[in-house]
Design an enzyme around this catalytic site. Structure first.
Site, PDB file in Angstrom:
ATOM      1  N   SER A 107       6.288   4.587 -30.034  1.00  0.00           N
ATOM      2  CA  SER A 107       6.973   5.012 -31.272  1.00  0.00           C
ATOM      3  C   SER A 107       7.396   3.821 -32.138  1.00  0.00           C
ATOM      4  CB  SER A 107       8.197   5.880 -30.940  1.00  0.00           C
ATOM      5  OG  SER A 107       9.285   5.067 -30.567  1.00  0.00           O
ATOM      6  N   GLY A 124      13.264  -3.151 -21.266  1.00  0.00           N
ATOM      7  CA  GLY A 124      13.081  -2.002 -20.379  1.00  0.00           C
ATOM      8  C   GLY A 124      14.330  -1.154 -20.245  1.00  0.00           C
ATOM      9  N   GLY A 152       9.199   4.993 -39.356  1.00  0.00           N
ATOM     10  CA  GLY A 152       9.961   6.248 -39.366  1.00  0.00           C
ATOM     11  C   GLY A 152      10.373   6.657 -37.960  1.00  0.00           C
ATOM     12  N   GLU A 165      26.407  12.851 -32.208  1.00  0.00           N
ATOM     13  CA  GLU A 165      26.506  13.025 -33.669  1.00  0.00           C
ATOM     14  C   GLU A 165      27.064  14.397 -34.033  1.00  0.00           C
ATOM     15  OE1 GLU A 165      23.245   9.907 -35.460  1.00  0.00           O
ATOM     16  OE2 GLU A 165      22.543  11.914 -35.015  1.00  0.00           O
ATOM     17  N   ASP A 224      15.466   7.881 -28.928  1.00  0.00           N
ATOM     18  CA  ASP A 224      15.306   9.351 -28.967  1.00  0.00           C
ATOM     19  C   ASP A 224      13.961   9.751 -28.365  1.00  0.00           C
ATOM     20  OD1 ASP A 224      17.713   9.351 -30.328  1.00  0.00           O
ATOM     21  OD2 ASP A 224      16.734   9.240 -32.283  1.00  0.00           O
ATOM     22  N   GLY A 273      15.895  -1.861 -24.769  1.00  0.00           N
ATOM     23  CA  GLY A 273      14.867  -2.221 -25.752  1.00  0.00           C
ATOM     24  C   GLY A 273      13.658  -2.838 -25.084  1.00  0.00           C
ATOM     25  N   GLU A 274      13.237  -4.001 -25.612  1.00  0.00           N
ATOM     26  CA  GLU A 274      12.003  -4.610 -25.097  1.00  0.00           C
ATOM     27  C   GLU A 274      12.132  -5.118 -23.653  1.00  0.00           C
ATOM     28  OE1 GLU A 274      12.969  -8.784 -27.419  1.00  0.00           O
ATOM     29  OE2 GLU A 274      11.591  -7.296 -28.255  1.00  0.00           O
ATOM     30  N   THR A 300      19.309   1.833 -21.588  1.00  0.00           N
ATOM     31  CA  THR A 300      18.072   1.382 -22.235  1.00  0.00           C
ATOM     32  C   THR A 300      18.306   0.001 -22.865  1.00  0.00           C
ATOM     33  OG1 THR A 300      18.596   2.612 -24.256  1.00  0.00           O
ATOM     34  CG2 THR A 300      17.228   3.728 -22.647  1.00  0.00           C
TER      35      THR A 300
HETATM   36  O1  RIB Z   1      18.219   7.305 -33.419  1.00  0.00           O
HETATM   37  C1  RIB Z   1      17.726   7.287 -34.726  1.00  0.00           C
HETATM   38  C2  RIB Z   1      18.455   8.282 -35.568  1.00  0.00           C
HETATM   39  O2  RIB Z   1      19.806   7.896 -35.680  1.00  0.00           O
HETATM   40  C3  RIB Z   1      17.965   8.409 -36.971  1.00  0.00           C
HETATM   41  O3  RIB Z   1      16.963   9.391 -37.103  1.00  0.00           O
HETATM   42  C4  RIB Z   1      19.221   8.703 -37.763  1.00  0.00           C
HETATM   43  O4  RIB Z   1      19.214   9.953 -38.396  1.00  0.00           O
HETATM   44  C5  RIB Z   1      20.363   8.579 -36.773  1.00  0.00           C
HETATM   45  O5  RIB Z   1      20.782   9.780 -36.303  1.00  0.00           O
END
Ligand code: RIB
Length: 311
Positions: free
Chosen positions: A286, A229, A291, A144, A256, A226-227, A224
């Site tokens: 998580s 593994g 959120g 990003e 993340d 997801g569910e 990765t």
């Molecule tokens: O991986 C999730 C994140 O992707 C979010 O928090 C959003 O901001 C994007 O960067």
């Protein structure tokens, strides 16, 4: 596990997440009511730094925020969480990174990122953060921020023998030969598919895509799923790390959580497979909260839950 305090530096994005929970998506020209809304700090880089911090690391961020309401609030959030923010600067005249996110009833997310000030994180910022980066146990990167900064950081880390974990998210065309020296390349299915041009839906697809990436010179790929593994792939092995089954309400930021926690467990001295299994549980937990950063748990809680698992 012999524990050493991990020093993790994340060079990456900081966004504000605007999450709408909805069962339906509007057609062009249509207005619909969403179910609920959540405003929180996000950005793949910041999320990974928060996960690392919550897992007990001495975590630092190198980032850029906007000249708006969100910029100073983001810096305050880093400070409040004990994340080093000396190299997080406000960029005049630019907006902060924001992410409108839509989460469906099954917890699946769709994210739109407006990069704003994240695009102003140039190689100059890396030069300025040099004393901090030189002391890192590992550097964590995502997509990003400008690719030029990624290549520059990878080169810097290679010169200083600092391990690098790279999360190519969101996917974009990347010159693999410029990132070959990294230690771990960690895409999800969508990113692996976009980067390799292969379909990645099944475990077999994931193995094929990982082989394509390894053939281009990457040392280790963690895909990765997801569910289902995660797949650890290198020239020596292809190992599936199973996921932990949970009731997901919001999967945003799970990747993340996985990466930030994996960096810590590894730097503390856990074996690769143990670190991956732990990261997999950390990510699963998580998804049970709403959120991104808000859904990450602190180390004490994680350790309690880890002890309860049979792995
Ligand atoms: O991986 C999730 C994140 O992707 C979010 O928090 C959003 O901001 C994007 O960067």
């Amino acid at each position: 596990m012999a524990k050493k305090k991990a020093r993790i530096v994340v060079v990456g994005s900081a966004n504000v997440d605007l999450t709408t929970f909805t069962d339906e998506f509007p057609e062009p020209g249509q207005t619909l009511f969403g179910k609920s809304f959540d405003l929180g700090f996000g950005g793949k880089g910041a999320n990974q730094a928060v996960a690392a911090r919550y897992c007990g690391a001495d975590a630092h961020m190198v980032a850029r925020v906007g000249d708006d309401l969100f910029g100073p609030a983001t810096i305050r959030n880093f400070k409040a969480l004990g994340i080093g923010s000396k190299h997080v600067r406000k960029v005049k005249g630019m907006s902060s990174g924001v992410a409108p996110i839509f989460v469906e009833a099954n917890g699946q997310n769709r994210i739109l990122v407006v990069k704003g000030a994240n695009d102003a994180l140039t190689p100059k910022a890396i030069d300025k953060a040099r004393p901090l980066l030189e002391k890192a146990d590992s550097i964590v990167l995502q997509f990003e921020i400008p690719l030029e900064t990624i290549y520059y950081t990878v080169e810097f880390a290679h010169k200083h023998k600092i391990p690098v974990l790279l999360n190519p998210a969101p996917a974009m065309p990347v010159e693999i030969e410029r990132i070959r020296t990294i230690d771990y390349f960690i895409p999800n299915e969508t990113e692996a598919a976009a980067i390799t041009g292969q379909t990645v839906k099944t475990e077999a697809d994931a193995k094929r895509a990982a082989k394509v990436l390894l053939a281009q010179g990457l040392k280790k790929v963690i895909l990765t799923l997801g569910e289902r593994g995660a797949l650890l792939a290198s020239a020596e092995e292809m190992t599936m790390i199973p996921a932990f089954p949970v009731e997901a309400v919001d999967t945003t930021g799970a990747g993340d959580a996985f990466i930030g926690s994996f960096a810590v467990f590894l730097a503390e001295g856990a074996s690769e497979k143990d670190a991956l299994a732990r990261a997999s549980l950390y990510a699963a937990i998580s998804t049970t909260g709403v959120g991104t950063q808000k859904s990450f748990v602190k180390r004490r809680r994680f350790d309690r839950l880890w002890k309860k698992t049979k792995r």
